[in-house]
Write an enzyme that holds these catalytic residues in place. Structure first.
Site, PDB file in Angstrom:
ATOM      1  N   CYS A 121       5.550  -9.773  -6.526  1.00 29.01           N
ATOM      2  CA  CYS A 121       6.110  -9.305  -5.254  1.00 29.01           C
ATOM      3  C   CYS A 121       6.424 -10.475  -4.337  1.00 29.01           C
ATOM      4  O   CYS A 121       7.345 -10.395  -3.516  1.00 29.01           O
ATOM      5  CB  CYS A 121       5.162  -8.319  -4.582  1.00 29.01           C
ATOM      6  SG  CYS A 121       3.510  -8.970  -4.255  1.00 29.01           S
TER       7      CYS A 121
ATOM      8  N   HIS B 271       0.088  -8.007  -0.677  1.00 28.02           N
ATOM      9  CA  HIS B 271       1.372  -7.506  -1.169  1.00 28.02           C
ATOM     10  C   HIS B 271       2.477  -8.005  -0.253  1.00 28.02           C
ATOM     11  O   HIS B 271       2.328  -8.044   0.970  1.00 28.02           O
ATOM     12  CB  HIS B 271       1.355  -5.976  -1.213  1.00 28.02           C
ATOM     13  CG  HIS B 271       2.600  -5.375  -1.787  1.00 28.02           C
ATOM     14  ND1 HIS B 271       3.046  -5.677  -3.045  1.00 28.02           N
ATOM     15  CD2 HIS B 271       3.488  -4.500  -1.262  1.00 28.02           C
ATOM     16  CE1 HIS B 271       4.160  -4.999  -3.289  1.00 28.02           C
ATOM     17  NE2 HIS B 271       4.446  -4.280  -2.212  1.00 28.02           N
TER      18      HIS B 271
END
Length: 917
Positions: free
Chosen positions: A269, A843
């Protein structure tokens, strides 16, 4: 006339001579012809020069010409006539040269000037093409290339239809590509690339189209395949559709270009976030979509990636902006990044800003227009005007670094260093690609501690205290004193781990040595551990609790000891410092959770086994050597001796304590026995007088049955929460301008990074100030949320408030400003890389404004959804992308090379938004 008629050959010669005189009265004499063709700068004797054209002339014709001119008679019958090379060709249709022709036997070579002279004097046989060949440079030699390279050209989707084309060894691969495009009628807007079939039968990419066929080692007869990019941005050879698992209903998908997700390959990510931000930089994306990168690929830059990174990024951009994908799999790009940057190999989580830095640098070197970097010496200002020094620095930078990345992202700092000793000032101007700005750090810190009062009726209390980040243990005691009412000098702070004291802190120890995960106990005491001879203060003794457990050996004769509960710091008056006095004090301190035996349970000690045990105990004295405790984990095993218990100040023990035996032979039943131990809680008997006088650690050893009957473990572990546990340290939001101000404030260099003063001739901890001189078209601002120190690693989750539009840098730029063009200092936001979570996990996502529609979107790996502007600002914002307003206006003007619509982003009505949490 009869004579002429009787000799037709003579008549023909005379007729030809007459024609020559009529056609060109300026034909030089035969001697002059010889000199021009054979000698001089334009003649056959001139040296070969790479790239020049030479021409083949049939040997027999040329010999005839030599006889003619050397005869000295222009009307002679030896006149050669028109140049005729028919003997050199296999046929007169394709005009292919015969194989195996030899210079000096079959043909002669003439430079272009000599050839033009002969053609102008004698002409060339009607319909015959001139045989022009180039001089090519081979290793250590130059030669005329008589035989060209003949290649078979095919398309990837029609391998059976081959076209033949001839090329010089000195022709570029790009000429082959252009020839193939022309032959196969490829539209100008379509992307193509070449593959060549090698001797082993496998296919190789012809990546560098700027090199010659000779440098590419291409030979006659090889098959060259032209591949045309699919409309969705992929290449047929990549077979990305198989990897994407595109369903049938997605094959005809047509969406908004740029609104395309990126599949998470496993902790990637961070890469997806950086790529989405960069993909939404309008001028950079247009540069790749319009194929301007193809002319600037630098395959020979030793600092670059042989053009491979730029090509991989171009492929990614073309796919994302084709409008034919909801999401794409960036595995090819990921593998390319890992190939050239080993730190990104595998599938570990990384920092999006670190990848972004690598990507910008790699793209720059792959697209650097400077093919050979010259050495440039960095010059100090030496008192010259800033304008002059800055211009010189930027020109020097561009002499070595000139690319679309420099054009788009590079700005200029002014760096001022001042020597603290001699006052020497050094001013330099340095380029930058992004700003890493610090966040205003709160100078306070919240610590959670357990306070253990001396009053045995009170349970330990959990407190949350606010202390200075750079304070000492004494600051912790002062803060806790405000909650408890206990004087700071009546407190001892300890780090407790695994039922033992890992460290007993001194008041002057720094608080930075305490980690957030440490279990900190603060004990109320009536004395100090550092007892001084002659002092009347109480003696503080560290006490461990241990349980005796039978070991599993063959005869159960060995007993082990394990620690349990929380250790104690017990204050003992000097006049009661004996075994019996210590026992009674401990019984008092433990009275909340230890029950005294009733009179019915008292035992006079007649049991033989108990007497034997007592006899053994009587033989023991009370030495107290102290060594460093064991470390709590692998981190502490590497922490070194300084991490251990440091309190070992010697003092004189009371004679009664040193000579008494405990417990006595015949007494009432004792709940536990006492034993001197080392700082780690293991028994360590010694009779050394020096060790006897060192700090004693005492262990309370319990038999399992006694512990079960009289020790209440639930009550022992009980504690209460003070009201302060509910308090939170409020963090006020920070303005982005505050971060920029911090970036430009004066700082002192760290000891690890001193500056060499040219005046003092030694390294100094100089003061340094950075100022902004020139700003780029796209300004990347990296918020330094991650803090690293010797003792801690933390993420700052401070809310940084940043403007979507009109971020004004005019107050920060020190270069004389153009007052008539305020848009040169104002920026609008176009993308944000977000990080959610902590240091070890987290994230990354992206907010980005589409350059064509002006709509903001939220990119979360595969998922893409529209958002409002008021949803962009959050504590997760990590890297900000701003576009200068004059650039946005220039791109929105008709006829501009950029996108046809304005890049100023606006909010759509009622968009859907994915919950980022």
């Amino acid at each position: 006339m009869a004579a002429v008629a009787a000799d037709p050959a003579a008549a023909a010669v005379a007729e030809a001579a007459e024609d020559r005189e009529i056609q060109n009265e300026a034909i030089p004499g035969l001697d002059d012809q010889w000199r021009q063709i054979e000698n001089g700068e334009s003649g056959r004797e001139r040296p070969l020069r790479a790239g020049e054209s030479w021409f083949l002339v049939e040997q027999r014709w040329y010999k005839q010409w030599e006889v003619y001119v050397q005869g000295g008679d222009q009307d002679a019958s030896t006149f050669p006539g028109c140049i005729n090379n028919a003997e050199l060709f296999e046929d007169q249709i394709n005009w292919r040269l015969k194989e195996g022709l030899v210079e000096g036997e079959d043909y002669v070579l003439l430079p272009a000037a000599a050839w033009r002279c002969l053609v102008s004097w004698y002409g060339i046989e009607h319909g015959q093409p001139p045989i022009e060949r180039k001089v090519i440079e081979l290793p250590n030699i130059q030669k005329v290339e008589v035989y060209l390279i003949e290649l078979l050209l095919v398309q990837h989707n029609d391998m059976d239809t081959a076209l033949t084309a001839q090329f010089s060894h000195s022709d570029s691969v790009d000429l082959v590509l252009r020839t193939a495009r022309e032959q196969f009628l490829v539209e100008p807007q379509e992307d193509t690339r070449l593959w060549i079939k090698n001797a082993e039968g496998s296919l190789d990419r012809l990546c560098n189209t700027h090199i010659t066929l000779l440098d590419a080692a291409i030979e006659t007869g090889q098959l060259v395949i032209m591949e045309t990019r699919n409309k969705d941005g992929t290449w047929p050879s990549a077979q990305l559709r198989v990897m994407n698992n595109v369903s049938e209903e997605d094959e005809d998908f047509q969406g908004q270009p740029g609104i395309c997700g990126l599949t998470n390959l496993g902790n990637t990510c961070f890469m997806n976030s950086a790529l989405q931000c960069l993909s939404n930089v309008p001028q950079l994306t247009e540069y790749f979509l319009n194929n301007r990168y193809l002319e600037e690929l630098n395959f020979r830059n030793p600092l670059g990636m042989k053009g491979e990174l730029a090509e991989a990024y171009a492929d990614l951009v073309k796919q994302a902006w084709s409008g034919y994908h909801r999401s794409i799999v960036p595995n090819v790009f990921k593998n390319k990044v890992g190939h050239f940057a080993s730190q990104f190999l595998g599938y570990q989580q990384h920092d999006s800003q670190e990848l972004l830095s690598f990507l910008l640098d790699g793209l720059h070197e792959d697209l650097n227009r400077v093919k050979k970097k010259e050495y440039v010496e960095l010059c100090d200002a030496a008192g010259r005007p800033d304008q002059e020094v800055a211009q010189e620095a930027w020109q020097n930078h561009k002499r070595r670094n000139d690319s679309v990345i420099v054009d788009t992202f590079h700005g200029l700092f002014k760096s001022t260093l001042v020597c603290p000793d001699c006052g020497n000032v050094s001013v330099t101007f340095d380029p930058f690609c992004y700003l890493s700005v610090p966040l205003p750090v709160c100078h306070k810190r919240v610590l959670e501690v357990f306070f253990v009062p001396m009053d045995p009726r009170r349970k330990p209390e959990q407190h949350r205290v606010v202390v200075p980040k750079k304070g000492n243990i004494s600051d912790l005691c002062v803060a806790l004193s405000k909650h408890t009412g206990i004087a700071p000098d009546k407190m001892i702070v300890a780090d407790v781990f695994s039922h033992r004291f890992y460290k007993l802190y001194q008041l002057e120890d720094p608080l930075s040595g305490i980690l957030d995960r440490d279990d900190i106990f603060v004990y109320e005491v009536s004395g100090r551990i550092e007892a001084i001879e002659g002092s009347r203060d109480d003696i503080v003794v560290p006490v461990y609790l241990r349980e005796r457990t039978p070991a599993r050996d063959y005869n159960n004769s060995y007993y082990g000891l394990i620690l349990f509960g929380h250790p104690l710091l017990v204050s003992v008056p000097r006049d009661r410092f004996s075994w019996e006095g210590l026992y009674n004090i401990l019984m008092y301190r433990l009275s909340r959770y230890v029950t005294k035996p009733s009179s019915d349970e008292e035992d006079d000690g007649d049991d033989k086994g108990e007497d034997e045990d007592s006899d053994e105990e009587e033989k023991e004295e009370m030495p107290g050597p102290s060594t460093r405790g064991s470390l709590r984990d692998s981190e502490r095993e590497q922490a070194g001796p300084s991490s251990g218990v440091t309190r070992r100040c010697p003092f004189l023990l009371d004679n009664c304590l040193r000579t008494s035996q405990w417990p006595p032979r015949r007494r009432r039943k004792q709940l536990f026995t006492l034993q001197t131990v080392n700082s780690n809680g293991t028994s360590d008997r010694t009779t050394s007088p020096e060790e006897v006088q060192t700090q004693p650690y005492i262990a309370m050893d319990w038999e399992p049955e006694m512990k079960r009957r009289y020790y209440d473990e639930v009550e022992a572990e009980g504690y209460v929460k003070h009201d302060c546990v509910g308090y939170m340290l409020k963090k006020a939001p920070v303005q982005l301008q505050e971060c920029i101000e911090l970036f430009t404030t004066v700082e002192t260099l760290e000891k690890e990074n001193p500056w060499y003063c040219s005046s003092c001739k030694q390294h100094q901890l100089a003061t340094k100030k950075l100022d902004l001189w020139m700003l780029p078209e796209i300004l990347i601002i990296h918020l330094k949320r991650f803090s690293f120190s010797k003792f801690s690693r933390e993420k700052l989750d401070t809310l940084v408030q940043f403007p979507i539009r009109d971020l004004d840098f005019s107050e920060f730029v020190i270069k004389p400003q153009n007052e008539s063009a305020p848009e040169l200092y104002k920026y609008d936001l176009i993308a944000v890389s977000n990080h959610y979570g902590g240091m070890r996990d987290g994230h990354y996502t992206t907010f980005a404004c589409n350059k064509d529609s002006g709509q903001w979107h939220y990119f979360d790996d595969n998922s893409v959804s529209p958002v409002n502007e008021n949803q962009i600002e959050s504590k997760a914002a990590y890297v900000l992308f701003y576009q200068r307003q004059d650039v946005a206006r220039r791109q929105s003007q008709p006829g501009s090379p950029g996108p046809s619509t304005s890049t100023t982003c606006s909010s759509p009505p009622n968009p859907e938004f994915m919950d980022v949490n």
